[in-house]
Design a protein around this motif. Sequence first.
Motif, PDB file in Angstrom:
ATOM      1  N   LEU A 136      36.631  43.931  42.140  1.00 55.31           N
ATOM      2  CA  LEU A 136      37.688  42.844  43.426  1.00 55.31           C
ATOM      3  C   LEU A 136      37.533  41.440  42.242  1.00 55.31           C
ATOM      4  O   LEU A 136      38.655  40.534  42.418  1.00 55.31           O
ATOM      5  CB  LEU A 136      36.269  42.053  44.441  1.00 55.31           C
ATOM      6  CG  LEU A 136      36.034  42.929  45.432  1.00 55.31           C
ATOM      7  CD1 LEU A 136      34.351  43.135  46.345  1.00 55.31           C
ATOM      8  CD2 LEU A 136      37.500  43.138  46.125  1.00 55.31           C
ATOM      9  N   SER A 137      36.849  41.499  41.272  1.00 54.62           N
ATOM     10  CA  SER A 137      36.864  39.888  40.182  1.00 54.62           C
ATOM     11  C   SER A 137      38.374  40.325  39.503  1.00 54.62           C
ATOM     12  O   SER A 137      38.201  39.330  39.321  1.00 54.62           O
ATOM     13  CB  SER A 137      34.861  40.209  39.676  1.00 54.62           C
ATOM     14  OG  SER A 137      34.199  39.853  39.762  1.00 54.62           O
ATOM     15  N   VAL A 138      38.511  41.536  38.957  1.00 55.04           N
ATOM     16  CA  VAL A 138      39.753  42.204  38.461  1.00 55.04           C
ATOM     17  C   VAL A 138      41.119  41.856  39.805  1.00 55.04           C
ATOM     18  O   VAL A 138      41.380  41.218  38.832  1.00 55.04           O
ATOM     19  CB  VAL A 138      39.772  43.331  37.927  1.00 55.04           C
ATOM     20  CG1 VAL A 138      40.871  43.791  37.363  1.00 55.04           C
ATOM     21  CG2 VAL A 138      38.688  43.728  37.220  1.00 55.04           C
ATOM     22  N   ALA A 139      40.344  41.914  40.515  1.00 52.81           N
ATOM     23  CA  ALA A 139      41.881  41.769  41.572  1.00 52.81           C
ATOM     24  C   ALA A 139      41.990  40.130  41.773  1.00 52.81           C
ATOM     25  O   ALA A 139      43.472  39.865  41.363  1.00 52.81           O
ATOM     26  CB  ALA A 139      41.553  42.733  42.600  1.00 52.81           C
ATOM     27  N   ALA A 140      41.380  39.534  41.890  1.00 52.80           N
ATOM     28  CA  ALA A 140      41.436  38.530  42.539  1.00 52.80           C
ATOM     29  C   ALA A 140      42.298  37.709  40.642  1.00 52.80           C
ATOM     30  O   ALA A 140      42.879  36.726  41.031  1.00 52.80           O
ATOM     31  CB  ALA A 140      39.827  37.907  42.226  1.00 52.80           C
ATOM     32  N   PHE A 141      41.196  37.872  40.167  1.00 53.63           N
ATOM     33  CA  PHE A 141      41.791  37.848  38.461  1.00 53.63           C
ATOM     34  C   PHE A 141      43.240  37.468  38.730  1.00 53.63           C
ATOM     35  O   PHE A 141      44.118  37.317  38.216  1.00 53.63           O
ATOM     36  CB  PHE A 141      40.634  38.230  37.339  1.00 53.63           C
ATOM     37  CG  PHE A 141      41.104  37.904  35.127  1.00 53.63           C
ATOM     38  CD1 PHE A 141      41.132  36.520  35.460  1.00 53.63           C
ATOM     39  CD2 PHE A 141      42.599  38.655  35.344  1.00 53.63           C
ATOM     40  CE1 PHE A 141      41.796  36.519  34.570  1.00 53.63           C
ATOM     41  CE2 PHE A 141      42.525  38.906  34.201  1.00 53.63           C
ATOM     42  CZ  PHE A 141      42.719  37.230  33.366  1.00 53.63           C
ATOM     43  N   CYS A 142      43.497  38.491  38.065  1.00 54.85           N
ATOM     44  CA  CYS A 142      44.623  39.451  38.067  1.00 54.85           C
ATOM     45  C   CYS A 142      45.875  39.154  38.815  1.00 54.85           C
ATOM     46  O   CYS A 142      47.202  38.104  38.921  1.00 54.85           O
ATOM     47  CB  CYS A 142      45.377  40.941  38.444  1.00 54.85           C
ATOM     48  SG  CYS A 142      44.347  41.502  37.118  1.00 54.85           S
ATOM     49  N   LEU A 143      45.900  38.554  40.589  1.00 51.76           N
ATOM     50  CA  LEU A 143      46.132  37.856  41.222  1.00 51.76           C
ATOM     51  C   LEU A 143      46.104  36.226  40.952  1.00 51.76           C
ATOM     52  O   LEU A 143      47.632  35.230  41.339  1.00 51.76           O
ATOM     53  CB  LEU A 143      45.519  37.449  42.755  1.00 51.76           C
ATOM     54  CG  LEU A 143      46.045  36.895  44.321  1.00 51.76           C
ATOM     55  CD1 LEU A 143      47.848  37.411  44.299  1.00 51.76           C
ATOM     56  CD2 LEU A 143      45.358  37.351  45.063  1.00 51.76           C
ATOM     57  N   LEU A 144      45.495  35.364  40.685  1.00 55.35           N
ATOM     58  CA  LEU A 144      45.629  34.518  40.027  1.00 55.35           C
ATOM     59  C   LEU A 144      46.792  34.111  38.872  1.00 55.35           C
ATOM     60  O   LEU A 144      46.599  33.597  38.790  1.00 55.35           O
ATOM     61  CB  LEU A 144      44.439  33.511  39.244  1.00 55.35           C
ATOM     62  CG  LEU A 144      43.002  33.274  41.057  1.00 55.35           C
ATOM     63  CD1 LEU A 144      42.141  32.622  40.837  1.00 55.35           C
ATOM     64  CD2 LEU A 144      43.230  32.631  41.648  1.00 55.35           C
ATOM     65  N   ARG A 145      46.455  35.007  38.474  1.00 55.17           N
ATOM     66  CA  ARG A 145      47.285  35.208  36.793  1.00 55.17           C
ATOM     67  C   ARG A 145      48.744  35.036  37.669  1.00 55.17           C
ATOM     68  O   ARG A 145      49.595  34.621  36.685  1.00 55.17           O
ATOM     69  CB  ARG A 145      46.830  36.461  35.704  1.00 55.17           C
ATOM     70  CG  ARG A 145      47.682  35.918  34.153  1.00 55.17           C
ATOM     71  CD  ARG A 145      47.142  37.266  33.897  1.00 55.17           C
ATOM     72  NE  ARG A 145      47.839  37.188  32.527  1.00 55.17           N
ATOM     73  CZ  ARG A 145      47.398  36.805  31.230  1.00 55.17           C
ATOM     74  NH1 ARG A 145      47.007  35.745  31.083  1.00 55.17           N
ATOM     75  NH2 ARG A 145      48.127  36.983  30.296  1.00 55.17           N
ATOM     76  N   PHE A 146      49.282  36.359  38.132  1.00 58.38           N
ATOM     77  CA  PHE A 146      50.160  35.983  38.866  1.00 58.38           C
ATOM     78  C   PHE A 146      50.696  34.750  39.924  1.00 58.38           C
ATOM     79  O   PHE A 146      52.146  34.805  39.170  1.00 58.38           O
ATOM     80  CB  PHE A 146      49.943  37.432  39.624  1.00 58.38           C
ATOM     81  CG  PHE A 146      51.578  37.612  40.968  1.00 58.38           C
ATOM     82  CD1 PHE A 146      53.111  38.685  40.364  1.00 58.38           C
ATOM     83  CD2 PHE A 146      51.569  37.201  42.146  1.00 58.38           C
ATOM     84  CE1 PHE A 146      53.972  38.073  40.365  1.00 58.38           C
ATOM     85  CE2 PHE A 146      53.614  37.300  42.719  1.00 58.38           C
ATOM     86  CZ  PHE A 146      53.695  38.056  41.903  1.00 58.38           C
ATOM     87  N   GLN A 147      49.948  33.916  41.126  1.00 61.58           N
ATOM     88  CA  GLN A 147      50.586  32.840  40.958  1.00 61.58           C
ATOM     89  C   GLN A 147      51.255  31.760  39.759  1.00 61.58           C
ATOM     90  O   GLN A 147      51.966  31.128  40.424  1.00 61.58           O
ATOM     91  CB  GLN A 147      49.963  32.254  41.745  1.00 61.58           C
ATOM     92  CG  GLN A 147      49.562  33.020  43.457  1.00 61.58           C
ATOM     93  CD  GLN A 147      48.578  33.187  44.118  1.00 61.58           C
ATOM     94  OE1 GLN A 147      47.725  31.612  43.792  1.00 61.58           O
ATOM     95  NE2 GLN A 147      48.095  33.543  45.180  1.00 61.58           N
TER      96      GLN A 147
END
Length: 329
Positions: A258-269
């Motif tokens: 979940l942490s990795v997914a959240a990090f990737c989402l924030l980076r994408f935005q």
Amino acid sequence: MAGLPGLLLCAALLGFVCLGAPGLAVEVKVPVEPLSTPAGKSAELTCSYSTSVGDNFALEWSFVQPGKPVSEAHPILYFTNGHLYPTGSKAKRASLLQNPPTRGVATLKLTDVQPSDTGTYLCQVNNPPDFYTNGLGLINLTVLVPPSSPSCSASGQTSVGGSAALKCSSSQGAPRPVYNWVRLGSSPAPSPGSMMQDEVSGQLILTNLSLTYSGTYRCVATNQMGSASCELTLSVTDPSKGRVAGALIGVLLVVLLLSVAAFCLLRFQKERRKRPKETYGGSDIREDALAPGISGQTSVRADSSKGFLERPPSAGSATTTKSKLPMLV
């Protein structure tokens, strides 16, 4: 003088008995107790006999391995016709304590004894015509060997509540070693009722295991020639702790994903915000642009007095303008 005929008669009868009697009995004497000698030393196998040694006197020493019949004995040496003949695999290490053995002593000397020398030795005297007894003596020899380094192993279910068997065995040792298990360290020892030890087989049985049974165990093999030992580390596991640890690892993995997914989402935005806005160039065609030559623009006007929408002018009424773009020739 009257007694002289009686004496002559007795002498004549005695001579007749002696001449008519068979040969003397051959009697061989050996120790009753078994003989033992450390490996690498010399062994003397005592054998004596009583007989009238004649031209046909013969002596033979032979050897048979433990557990085999005397009929399978192999010769070591023999004496006949005044000569000694060593033979077999022990020929270079075998000799007679008295040579020639014609004075009642037939003791065998064996040097640098080896474990393979353990067995039964036969001392046999033949002296025809002295055949009227068993001229055979048997001596049991044991070569003493210290225990070799034993091997330690464990089997069974080494978890809480289970049972385990610790095994210890030496490949060499004479007499046969006895085995003793001890637990090393200062931690509390298992209760005596849960430990069963067999000194002959070298097996230690541990029942109803708990975490306190974990530790290092030492096995000592001992005989009269020395001792040797080996060690084994026993680890008792708790299955319930394993399940808790597995669940904890699973939760940690989910949190990590979940942490990795959240990090990737924030980076994408964040990357999306950094992109420049789209602009239309002179050559771009917008969807709402009019085709070249059309100067008018359609519109919809609301007529408040009539309450309905006015239709846009038809394509035929649209005015055209001459294109002001330069002509290319």
